[in-house]
Each structure stands twice: as structure tokens, then as C-alpha cells.
Design a protein around this motif. Structure first.
Motif, PDB file in Angstrom:
ATOM      1  N   LYS A  65       0.824  -1.213   0.000  1.00 50.70           N
ATOM      2  CA  LYS A  65       0.000   0.000   0.000  1.00 50.70           C
ATOM      3  C   LYS A  65       0.859   1.264   0.000  1.00 50.70           C
ATOM      4  N   LYS A  66       1.903   1.275   0.838  1.00 51.75           N
ATOM      5  CA  LYS A  66       2.826   2.408   0.893  1.00 51.75           C
ATOM      6  C   LYS A  66       4.231   1.870   1.105  1.00 51.75           C
ATOM      7  N   TRP A  67       5.202   2.614   0.657  1.00 52.86           N
ATOM      8  CA  TRP A  67       6.593   2.186   0.821  1.00 52.86           C
ATOM      9  C   TRP A  67       7.502   3.401   0.861  1.00 52.86           C
ATOM     10  N   ILE A  68       8.665   3.207   1.444  1.00 51.95           N
ATOM     11  CA  ILE A  68       9.652   4.284   1.527  1.00 51.95           C
ATOM     12  C   ILE A  68      11.027   3.707   1.208  1.00 51.95           C
ATOM     13  N   ASP A  69      11.721   4.353   0.305  1.00 56.51           N
ATOM     14  CA  ASP A  69      12.984   3.854  -0.234  1.00 56.51           C
ATOM     15  C   ASP A  69      14.160   4.510   0.492  1.00 56.51           C
ATOM     16  N   TYR A  70      14.830   3.735   1.372  1.00 58.54           N
ATOM     17  CA  TYR A  70      16.060   4.184   2.027  1.00 58.54           C
ATOM     18  C   TYR A  70      17.219   3.259   1.663  1.00 58.54           C
ATOM     19  N   THR A  71      17.237   2.837   0.406  1.00 56.03           N
ATOM     20  CA  THR A  71      18.302   1.935  -0.027  1.00 56.03           C
ATOM     21  C   THR A  71      19.666   2.631  -0.066  1.00 56.03           C
ATOM     22  N   SER A  72      19.668   3.944   0.042  1.00 57.96           N
ATOM     23  CA  SER A  72      20.944   4.638   0.155  1.00 57.96           C
ATOM     24  C   SER A  72      21.701   4.230   1.415  1.00 57.96           C
ATOM     25  N   LYS A  73      20.976   3.675   2.388  1.00 49.58           N
ATOM     26  CA  LYS A  73      21.624   3.273   3.630  1.00 49.58           C
ATOM     27  C   LYS A  73      21.109   1.949   4.186  1.00 49.58           C
ATOM     28  N   TYR A  74      19.804   1.733   4.183  1.00 51.03           N
ATOM     29  CA  TYR A  74      19.237   0.588   4.900  1.00 51.03           C
ATOM     30  C   TYR A  74      18.457  -0.383   4.020  1.00 51.03           C
ATOM     31  N   GLY A  75      17.451   0.117   3.320  1.00 48.16           N
ATOM     32  CA  GLY A  75      16.602  -0.766   2.533  1.00 48.16           C
ATOM     33  C   GLY A  75      15.259  -0.122   2.244  1.00 48.16           C
ATOM     34  N   LEU A  76      14.291  -0.962   1.887  1.00 53.83           N
ATOM     35  CA  LEU A  76      12.955  -0.511   1.539  1.00 53.83           C
ATOM     36  C   LEU A  76      11.983  -0.910   2.642  1.00 53.83           C
ATOM     37  N   GLY A  77      11.277   0.076   3.210  1.00 49.51           N
ATOM     38  CA  GLY A  77      10.225  -0.203   4.181  1.00 49.51           C
ATOM     39  C   GLY A  77       8.873  -0.083   3.521  1.00 49.51           C
ATOM     40  N   TYR A  78       7.894  -0.865   3.989  1.00 51.73           N
ATOM     41  CA  TYR A  78       6.591  -0.865   3.326  1.00 51.73           C
ATOM     42  C   TYR A  78       5.479  -1.304   4.292  1.00 51.73           C
ATOM     43  N   ILE A  79       4.250  -0.916   3.962  1.00 50.41           N
ATOM     44  CA  ILE A  79       3.048  -1.414   4.619  1.00 50.41           C
ATOM     45  C   ILE A  79       2.230  -2.167   3.572  1.00 50.41           C
ATOM     46  N   LEU A  80       1.778  -3.367   3.920  1.00 50.00           N
ATOM     47  CA  LEU A  80       0.928  -4.142   3.028  1.00 50.00           C
ATOM     48  C   LEU A  80      -0.548  -3.813   3.274  1.00 50.00           C
ATOM     49  N   SER A  81      -1.383  -4.239   2.349  1.00 51.22           N
ATOM     50  CA  SER A  81      -2.805  -3.907   2.422  1.00 51.22           C
ATOM     51  C   SER A  81      -3.503  -4.546   3.613  1.00 51.22           C
ATOM     52  N   ASN A  82      -2.906  -5.569   4.224  1.00 52.14           N
ATOM     53  CA  ASN A  82      -3.495  -6.190   5.421  1.00 52.14           C
ATOM     54  C   ASN A  82      -2.981  -5.565   6.715  1.00 52.14           C
ATOM     55  N   GLY A  83      -2.146  -4.527   6.615  1.00 54.22           N
ATOM     56  CA  GLY A  83      -1.645  -3.819   7.790  1.00 54.22           C
ATOM     57  C   GLY A  83      -0.297  -4.288   8.296  1.00 54.22           C
ATOM     58  N   SER A  84       0.256  -5.347   7.722  1.00 50.71           N
ATOM     59  CA  SER A  84       1.603  -5.787   8.115  1.00 50.71           C
ATOM     60  C   SER A  84       2.649  -4.788   7.632  1.00 50.71           C
ATOM     61  N   VAL A  85       3.737  -4.668   8.392  1.00 50.28           N
ATOM     62  CA  VAL A  85       4.821  -3.749   8.050  1.00 50.28           C
ATOM     63  C   VAL A  85       6.103  -4.551   7.886  1.00 50.28           C
ATOM     64  N   GLY A  86       6.861  -4.264   6.830  1.00 50.40           N
ATOM     65  CA  GLY A  86       8.082  -5.011   6.590  1.00 50.40           C
ATOM     66  C   GLY A  86       9.210  -4.147   6.069  1.00 50.40           C
ATOM     67  N   VAL A  87      10.402  -4.737   6.060  1.00 44.63           N
ATOM     68  CA  VAL A  87      11.580  -4.086   5.483  1.00 44.63           C
ATOM     69  C   VAL A  87      12.330  -5.111   4.652  1.00 44.63           C
ATOM     70  N   PHE A  88      12.705  -4.714   3.451  1.00 40.21           N
ATOM     71  CA  PHE A  88      13.628  -5.491   2.621  1.00 40.21           C
ATOM     72  C   PHE A  88      14.977  -4.794   2.738  1.00 40.21           C
ATOM     73  N   PHE A  89      15.914  -5.410   3.467  1.00 40.11           N
ATOM     74  CA  PHE A  89      17.196  -4.761   3.745  1.00 40.11           C
ATOM     75  C   PHE A  89      18.160  -4.898   2.566  1.00 40.11           C
ATOM     76  N   ASN A  90      19.155  -4.038   2.547  1.00 39.05           N
ATOM     77  CA  ASN A  90      20.126  -4.041   1.458  1.00 39.05           C
ATOM     78  C   ASN A  90      20.932  -5.326   1.367  1.00 39.05           C
ATOM     79  N   ASP A  91      21.037  -6.074   2.470  1.00 45.12           N
ATOM     80  CA  ASP A  91      21.775  -7.348   2.433  1.00 45.12           C
ATOM     81  C   ASP A  91      20.869  -8.523   2.060  1.00 45.12           C
ATOM     82  N   ALA A  92      19.659  -8.227   1.561  1.00 49.31           N
ATOM     83  CA  ALA A  92      18.689  -9.217   1.085  1.00 49.31           C
ATOM     84  C   ALA A  92      18.007  -9.990   2.212  1.00 49.31           C
ATOM     85  N   THR A  93      18.232  -9.608   3.472  1.00 47.83           N
ATOM     86  CA  THR A  93      17.413 -10.161   4.554  1.00 47.83           C
ATOM     87  C   THR A  93      16.098  -9.390   4.585  1.00 47.83           C
TER      88      THR A  93
END
Length: 216
Positions: A86-114
Motif C-alpha cells: 500500500k505504501k513504501w519508503i525507499d532508504y536503499t541509500s543506507k538501509y533498505g525498503l520499508g513498506y506497509i501491506l494492504s493487510n496492515g503488516s509492516v516489513g523491510v527489505f534490507f540491502n543485504d537481502a534479509t
């Protein structure tokens, strides 16, 4: 036509998108992965909405970062649409991509692929490491998790705190309960679009012209 290149059982949904918002950086109370001695905030405190210190390291990388967002008014019935970003914020310059899914879960895809994904209730999360070309899952309570992932849990709290400021509870869509938390498995960005591949096999493409395609 896009459909001519897709398997016959794929469904394609195209939506118009709103103008993207400029994002100021999320702030946090910790200054490093282990926390300072001067009143450190825990990840759980951050997730409960306590004010985060504006001097957090994340704030140093805000100049070119942006939020992306789907347009709720353009949505179909949530019963017809699978879980998606639903929404996301790109901080790949340092950390990774943060996002909220349509069911309300929140996640991060980190630059090291974790990857890390927090359930909408904010009590449990799954953490994924890439091993032998597979995502290997660890499940933890927010009150108890390994010391070695403390920094990533803290960053999750910072991303959530920031995204919550730009996300209304009524934007959460109703989806069928699933045994596994859905998360972003892969994502790429080009000059023309961002593409997300979710663990429920949905492919979501967000174009610069504010249109979106869901392949499911």
C-alpha cells in the motif's frame, strides 16, 4: 498488450496512482545497533508510537528519499484483490525498503537481502535470511529475539513509526487469514517503474506515470 505475454491464468489490474509525497526521514531514539546509555528506546516502545529522537542515524539520509502510495479510491473490492503493498519508503541509500501491506503488516527489505515482516497486531514478526537460494524463516516475539538482529528490529520500528504517520487505519483492507505472513521477496527499480514480487506470488508494478499493475 501485456496479457499476450502472460500465462492464461494471470489476472491483470491497472490503477491510476496519486502524486508521490516527499518524505522526511523517520527518527529514532537509538544511536546505534545496541542503544545508547542515555534513555534508550526499545523497539517495542517505538512500535507503540512513542516519539523518536530526530537525531537518529536514519535522519541523515532523507534528502532524496520518497514515499510511494496506492490510491485507495481507485481500488477494487479488497475481496477481489490479493495482499499487496500500500505504501513504501525507499532508504536503499543506507538501509533498505520499508513498506506497509494492504493487510496492515509492516516489513523491510534490507540491502543485504534479509527481510523482516511484522504482523499488524505488532506482537510477532518473521525474519528471513537468504541461504542456498532460499528464504529461511525465523519467527520471534517482539519481546524476545536474538541479539544479532536487534539493529534490524530497531530499524523496523523506525520505518513503522514513519509510515504510520502517512497511513490511516481505514486503509487496511480485509483479506482472508493466511497461515504465513506475506512479505516482499524481491524488488527492483528502474527509470520507469518499481516492481515488487511478494511471497503470495503477486507481482506489483508501480510506474512513474502513477499507474499500477497487479499480476496475480
Amino acid at each position: 498488450m501485456i496479457k499476450k505475454y502472460l500465462p492464461p491464468d494471470f489476472q491483470v489490474t491497472i490503477r491510476s496512482m496519486p502524486k508521490r509525497l516527499e518524505a522526511s526521514a523517520p527518527a529514532g531514539g537509538r544511536r546505534d545497533a545496541h542503544g545508547s546509555k542515555n534513555h534508550p528506546l526499545t523497539a517495542k516502545e517505538n512500535l507503540r508510537g512513542k516519539r523518536l529522537d530526530a537525531e537518529d542515524e536514519v535522519a541523515k539520509n532523507s534528502d532524496n528519499d520518497k514515499i510511494g502510495s496506492r490510491n485507495p479510491a481507485a481500488s477494487q473490492s479488497s475481496a477481489d484483490v490479493p495482499i499487496h503493498a500500500k505504501k513504501w519508503i525507499d532508504y536503499t541509500s543506507k538501509y533498505g525498503l520499508g513498506y506497509i501491506l494492504s493487510n496492515g503488516s509492516v516489513g523491510v527489505f534490507f540491502n543485504d537481502a534479509t527481510k523482516i515482516i511484522l504482523e499488524k497486531e505488532g506482537k510477532k514478526f518473521d525474519y528471513y535470511e537468504r541461504k542456498d537460494k532460499e528464504d529461511v524463516k525465523q519467527s520471534h516475539d517482539l519481546d524476545e529475539y536474538p541479539k544479532e538482529i536487534e539493529k534490524k528490529v530497531t530499524l523496523l520500528a523506525h520505518f513503522k513509526s514513519y509510515l504510520d504517520q502517512n497511513f490511516k487505519k481505514e486503509e487496511i483492507e480485509h483479506h482472508e487469514e493466511l497461515p504465513e505472513l506475506i512479505y516482499v521477496k524481491k524488488w527492483i527499480k528502474t527509470r520507469h517503474a518499481k516492481m515488487f514480487r511478494l511471497s503470495n506470488k503477486v507481482v506489483q508494478v508501480y510506474f512513474k506515470d502513477k499507474t499500477e499493475i497487479l499480476l496475480c
